[in-house]
Design a protein around this motif. Sequence first.
Motif, PDB file in Angstrom:
ATOM      1  N   SER A  93       2.585  -7.732  -3.485  1.00 51.59           N
ATOM      2  CA  SER A  93       2.202  -8.432  -2.234  1.00 51.59           C
ATOM      3  C   SER A  93       2.784  -8.280  -1.103  1.00 51.59           C
ATOM      4  N   ARG A  94       2.475  -8.831   0.076  1.00 57.58           N
ATOM      5  CA  ARG A  94       3.105  -8.560   1.240  1.00 57.58           C
ATOM      6  C   ARG A  94       4.484  -9.394   1.450  1.00 57.58           C
ATOM      7  N   ARG A 140      10.182  -2.544  -0.372  1.00 51.29           N
ATOM      8  CA  ARG A 140       9.316  -3.167   0.179  1.00 51.29           C
ATOM      9  C   ARG A 140      10.060  -3.767   1.671  1.00 51.29           C
ATOM     10  N   THR A 157       6.643  -7.215   7.610  1.00 47.81           N
ATOM     11  CA  THR A 157       5.792  -6.327   8.913  1.00 47.81           C
ATOM     12  C   THR A 157       5.223  -7.665   9.479  1.00 47.81           C
ATOM     13  N   ALA A 195       1.432  -4.529   0.015  1.00 48.23           N
ATOM     14  CA  ALA A 195       0.475  -4.862   1.121  1.00 48.23           C
ATOM     15  C   ALA A 195       1.493  -4.898   2.255  1.00 48.23           C
ATOM     16  N   THR A 196       0.841  -4.415   3.420  1.00 50.19           N
ATOM     17  CA  THR A 196       1.639  -4.672   4.800  1.00 50.19           C
ATOM     18  C   THR A 196       0.847  -5.501   5.724  1.00 50.19           C
TER      19      THR A 196
END
Length: 509
Positions: free
Chosen positions: A308-309, A328, A331, A508-509
């Motif tokens: 996940s982000r 990670r 962002t 995810a970004t």
Amino acid sequence: MSAPRYLIDTNVFIGLEDHAEVAPVFSSLLQLATRHSVGVFVHEAAIDDIRRDKDEARRRVSLSKIQKFPAIKKTVGIDQAALEAKFGRIRKANDLVDATLLHALDMEVADFLVTEDQGLHERAERISPTFGARVLYVADAVSLLRTTYEAIDVVLPAVVEVEAHTLPQDDPIFESLRSDYAPFDTWWRDKCVKAMRKCWVVMDDKRIAGLVVRKDEKPGDTDATLQGDKILKVCTFKVRPESRGVKLGELLLKQVLWYAQTNKHDVVYLTTFPTQATLISLLEYYGFEHTHNNKGGEMVYEKSLSRSRLLPEPAVSLFDLARRNYPRFATGDGVAAYAIPIQEDFHEILFPELVPPVIQMSLFSDSGAQRPGNTIRKVYLCRAPAMISQPGALLFFYKGKSEGIPSQAITTVGVFEEMSFARSTEELRRLAGGRSVYSDVQLRMMNASEDRPVKVINFLLAAHLEPPMSLDALRQTNVFAERPPQSIKNLAPAQQISVLERGTFGFAT
């Protein structure tokens, strides 16, 4: 222009002068320093440390041998309270020695401090990342000296994937594994060789300098306690004793974490004994947690990997968030981003794994393509006028027009840590520190001065864009105007997103 001074701790002096056989890496330290006129010093405080040795015969021998090293004298008038305020709590005589050595480093009487003491490294890191980079393990000091003065001859390490049965059992690294774990040979034969288990190795002069053995596990058949359906166990994480330091361990850990994130593992874990202080410090820096001890008394270190982000957290800097959740990074809104143009020569130095692979002889086959690599924590030098102040900001490295591929493309994502200024070559050597991949000739050619200081940018290597984002694509998405930037360029949130959309990061970004 003065030659750099390397200050050695008592444990390094003992390693050089002990009655036992001197480890090759300790010998290399003195040989390289002598060859390139680099000063190797001891400190008066270290001599005091030796004088406290209760073994009279050993004390007398050590004091006689230490005389061959020039000594840095203690500063008059500096008291324990002042040292404690700057360098942390002092509980015993050894702590006072440690703080005194760091004081000499802080005063720039010495450029680098070489020590095997994990606690001393941690004290230095608490002052600042730049200061911590000037405190080196012996293996890293040797690596820095080679890079600085013998860059033409240095072959950067390459991580090679092999199967366990292809590794020679008489390699010296297996001797230390046997000493750590008595049933090692049986385990290796039954669990690794027969299963042709996958390994990553780093070679140094036809010997294994570092070894990682990996295994996929599932819930119910694992020592991991963190939740996840896909678990990566690092069965073996070993750096040969004479190669032990931060750089090689970081290279191997990068391989583990990038592989696990890309292949959608939920948890990665390994076991270690409390005596492996350097490895434990490295694991904790990048977000591993000590969850429990297994039946054999080993400490189990685990790390969750999410797809996940990564969202900002209150009271946590974006940089600390990135290193703990590595690979990670945060962002989007609130995260600054910059495009950093970089010339081909410096791009190849910082990111050697992006240089087209060369065909060279391998221990494991007649020939094979090998990509070299280096550490996660890096330093970039430039004179760009732009200021970067947000720890955790994203750095997109744009490789300019080049003879080699890729040319004119954003290739790499970094996470900004801190920026400082060097106003002399001596200061540049110190600030580049143990992360430096630049030769002394390159540092001197930058001509750092009061009028024209050099910016020293510390960052984490986060990811490479595969494929790189070409200049045409950058123009089409309005990341760049017609001409690519000639200096550091601030990117708007929409431009940041346009670049990140081209990457495959495993989250995810």
